[in-house]
Design a protein around this motif. Sequence first.
Motif, PDB file in Angstrom:
ATOM      1  N   GLN A  10      47.963  58.892  26.897  1.00 14.67           N
ATOM      2  CA  GLN A  10      47.227  58.382  25.744  1.00 14.67           C
ATOM      3  C   GLN A  10      46.436  57.114  26.069  1.00 14.67           C
ATOM      4  N   GLU A  11      47.018  56.242  26.872  1.00 18.67           N
ATOM      5  CA  GLU A  11      46.395  54.954  27.215  1.00 18.67           C
ATOM      6  C   GLU A  11      45.029  55.140  27.869  1.00 18.67           C
ATOM      7  N   VAL A  12      44.902  56.193  28.710  1.00 15.05           N
ATOM      8  CA  VAL A  12      43.638  56.453  29.404  1.00 15.05           C
ATOM      9  C   VAL A  12      42.689  57.236  28.525  1.00 15.05           C
ATOM     10  N   MET A  13      43.177  58.325  27.965  1.00 17.42           N
ATOM     11  CA  MET A  13      42.323  59.242  27.195  1.00 17.42           C
ATOM     12  C   MET A  13      41.667  58.568  25.991  1.00 17.42           C
ATOM     13  N   GLU A  14      42.369  57.623  25.376  1.00 17.53           N
ATOM     14  CA  GLU A  14      41.830  56.979  24.176  1.00 17.53           C
ATOM     15  C   GLU A  14      41.167  55.643  24.489  1.00 17.53           C
ATOM     16  N   SER A  15      41.043  55.334  25.776  1.00 13.15           N
ATOM     17  CA  SER A  15      40.418  54.083  26.189  1.00 13.15           C
ATOM     18  C   SER A  15      38.910  54.145  25.968  1.00 13.15           C
ATOM     19  N   LEU A  16      38.274  52.962  25.809  1.00 12.21           N
ATOM     20  CA  LEU A  16      36.821  52.904  25.656  1.00 12.21           C
ATOM     21  C   LEU A  16      36.117  53.213  26.979  1.00 12.21           C
ATOM     22  N   THR A  17      36.820  52.992  28.078  1.00  9.57           N
ATOM     23  CA  THR A  17      36.262  53.276  29.415  1.00  9.57           C
ATOM     24  C   THR A  17      37.251  54.150  30.192  1.00  9.57           C
ATOM     25  N   PRO A  18      37.423  55.391  29.772  1.00  9.83           N
ATOM     26  CA  PRO A  18      38.442  56.240  30.405  1.00  9.83           C
ATOM     27  C   PRO A  18      38.240  56.464  31.900  1.00  9.83           C
ATOM     28  N   GLY A  19      36.960  56.588  32.334  1.00  9.23           N
ATOM     29  CA  GLY A  19      36.686  56.791  33.756  1.00  9.23           C
ATOM     30  C   GLY A  19      37.217  55.646  34.599  1.00  9.23           C
ATOM     31  N   GLN A  20      36.954  54.427  34.145  1.00  8.65           N
ATOM     32  CA  GLN A  20      37.424  53.245  34.869  1.00  8.65           C
ATOM     33  C   GLN A  20      38.943  53.128  34.826  1.00  8.65           C
ATOM     34  N   GLN A  21      39.529  53.548  33.713  1.00  2.71           N
ATOM     35  CA  GLN A  21      40.995  53.518  33.584  1.00  2.71           C
ATOM     36  C   GLN A  21      41.654  54.470  34.591  1.00  2.71           C
ATOM     37  N   VAL A  22      41.019  55.613  34.801  1.00  2.00           N
ATOM     38  CA  VAL A  22      41.546  56.584  35.770  1.00  2.00           C
ATOM     39  C   VAL A  22      41.540  55.978  37.173  1.00  2.00           C
ATOM     40  N   ILE A  23      40.439  55.311  37.519  1.00  2.00           N
ATOM     41  CA  ILE A  23      40.346  54.661  38.836  1.00  2.00           C
ATOM     42  C   ILE A  23      41.402  53.572  38.967  1.00  2.00           C
ATOM     43  N   LYS A  24      41.628  52.838  37.878  1.00  2.00           N
ATOM     44  CA  LYS A  24      42.661  51.788  37.871  1.00  2.00           C
ATOM     45  C   LYS A  24      44.032  52.403  38.164  1.00  2.00           C
ATOM     46  N   VAL A  25      44.283  53.558  37.578  1.00  2.00           N
ATOM     47  CA  VAL A  25      45.557  54.271  37.798  1.00  2.00           C
ATOM     48  C   VAL A  25      45.690  54.665  39.276  1.00  2.00           C
ATOM     49  N   VAL A  26      44.618  55.247  39.832  1.00  2.00           N
ATOM     50  CA  VAL A  26      44.643  55.678  41.240  1.00  2.00           C
ATOM     51  C   VAL A  26      44.896  54.485  42.149  1.00  2.00           C
ATOM     52  N   LYS A  27      44.209  53.362  41.872  1.00  2.00           N
ATOM     53  CA  LYS A  27      44.376  52.161  42.699  1.00  2.00           C
ATOM     54  C   LYS A  27      45.814  51.641  42.619  1.00  2.00           C
ATOM     55  N   GLU A  28      46.355  51.569  41.412  1.00  2.00           N
ATOM     56  CA  GLU A  28      47.725  51.054  41.231  1.00  2.00           C
ATOM     57  C   GLU A  28      48.747  51.942  41.928  1.00  2.00           C
ATOM     58  N   GLU A  29      48.548  53.254  41.848  1.00  2.00           N
ATOM     59  CA  GLU A  29      49.504  54.185  42.466  1.00  2.00           C
ATOM     60  C   GLU A  29      49.406  54.160  43.996  1.00  2.00           C
ATOM     61  N   LEU A  30      48.175  54.019  44.532  1.00  2.00           N
ATOM     62  CA  LEU A  30      48.006  53.884  45.985  1.00  2.00           C
ATOM     63  C   LEU A  30      48.667  52.597  46.479  1.00  2.00           C
ATOM     64  N   SER A  31      48.470  51.530  45.705  1.00  2.00           N
ATOM     65  CA  SER A  31      49.072  50.244  46.051  1.00  2.00           C
ATOM     66  C   SER A  31      50.598  50.329  46.036  1.00  2.00           C
TER      67      SER A  31
END
Length: 447
Positions: free
Chosen positions: A63-84
């Motif tokens: 929900q946090e990503v899908m309902e975000s105003l910038t979902p594309g950027q939120q997805v990248i943030k998720v990928v970065k955090e998980e890689l880290s």
Amino acid sequence: MAFEGLADRLQRTMKKITGKGKVSEQDVKEMTREVRLALLEADVNFKVVKDLIKRIKERAIGQEVMESLTPGQQVIKVVKEELSELMGGEQSKIAVADRPPTVIMMAGLQGAGKTTTSGKLANHLRKKHNRSPLLVAADVYRPAAIDQLETVGEQLGMPVFSKGTDANPVDIAQEALEKAKEEHNDYVIIDTAGRLHVDENLMDELDQIKAAVKPDEVFLVVDAMTGQDAVNVAESFNDQLEISGVVLTKLDGDTRGGAALSIKAVTDKPIKFAGMGEKLDQLEPFHPEGMASRILGMGDVLSLIEKAETNVNEKQAKELEEKMRTMSFTFDDFLEQMGQVKQMGPLEDLMNMIPGANKMKGLKNAQIDEKQLVYIEAIIQSMTKDERQDPSLMNASRKKRIAKGSGTSVSQVNRLLKQFNEMKKMMKQMTNMPKGKKGKGMNLPFM
């Protein structure tokens, strides 16, 4: 950079999703499929990839990503955090003994770069933390290893404790510890023997050394270029020796980066340092978040700051800022700055650490020709002291003399003078700029 292929592919994948005003479940599935293929291609352990993709998918469809105003950027943030998180989450620092010396035992297979890394680590501790390490030659089976460590010690001007090839490695380690206490060395770095493969004799000896000196850290040195083999070696050593951390060598080489992304997940032991070149100052503390950012083309500010702190004198930096503000910055100052930047490493590596540099017009995929710096240095060094202090003195005959003395042309001299003046103006704007305002990009005078 080690992750070049992986980085290119992931950055292309992320670009597709960045600008989307709305991200569907299908978009996330396509993105995670691309990420999975890129990671497998980079030789990341398949179980590690499976778990990582599962976590990314769960969070990206949340929900946090899908309902975000910038979902594309939120997805990248998720990928970065998980890689880290996959690489350890945060930097793991060296454990320090309550009473000095702190003992670090270096282990690994033959050819992984253990002896050189021991010297690099000693150099890092001295330069970055003002410590006085003692290097210990405990590989008695390979005379070349003792000679190599003594050569490294000589190059660094550091003490090396050695008893030749006839002594017992356990005795060498114990006597070195006593020597360090006598000489007030606050770190002891023990270069142990390696083999071509993991075997019982090697492990027995390492166990005995570990029991005798009770090291604060047991670092396993592994060659990043061996890919999944490096992960298997790390797993074997950890099972039998209980390592405390990993040092990855040759992370600057033509490697796919799978080892760096797999080791922490497989062994649950952090990557403490990364070897980024053959020189004795090319060992960097490993920042998982910074490395994740670099893979995704976001730069690595932490490593850049660390390099700057190591190579740039704070007093000189303040003096430079004042000169920039008053526009009294001279060619002598510029020459000094060039020297400091060159000490920080290859320019292309530094550009990879600057956030957004890969997206800047003219810099993306730019091949920085460091040979041009030689011409700039030659031109400046062909100037008189007065000309360096006051470039307005330059007339046609002076320029002709400088061009001849530096092996360049008058047009190259003119170009450098013009760009230097533009740079001075830009520096003044940047130093006088109110906080929060963005300035124009500054062109350094590279011809």
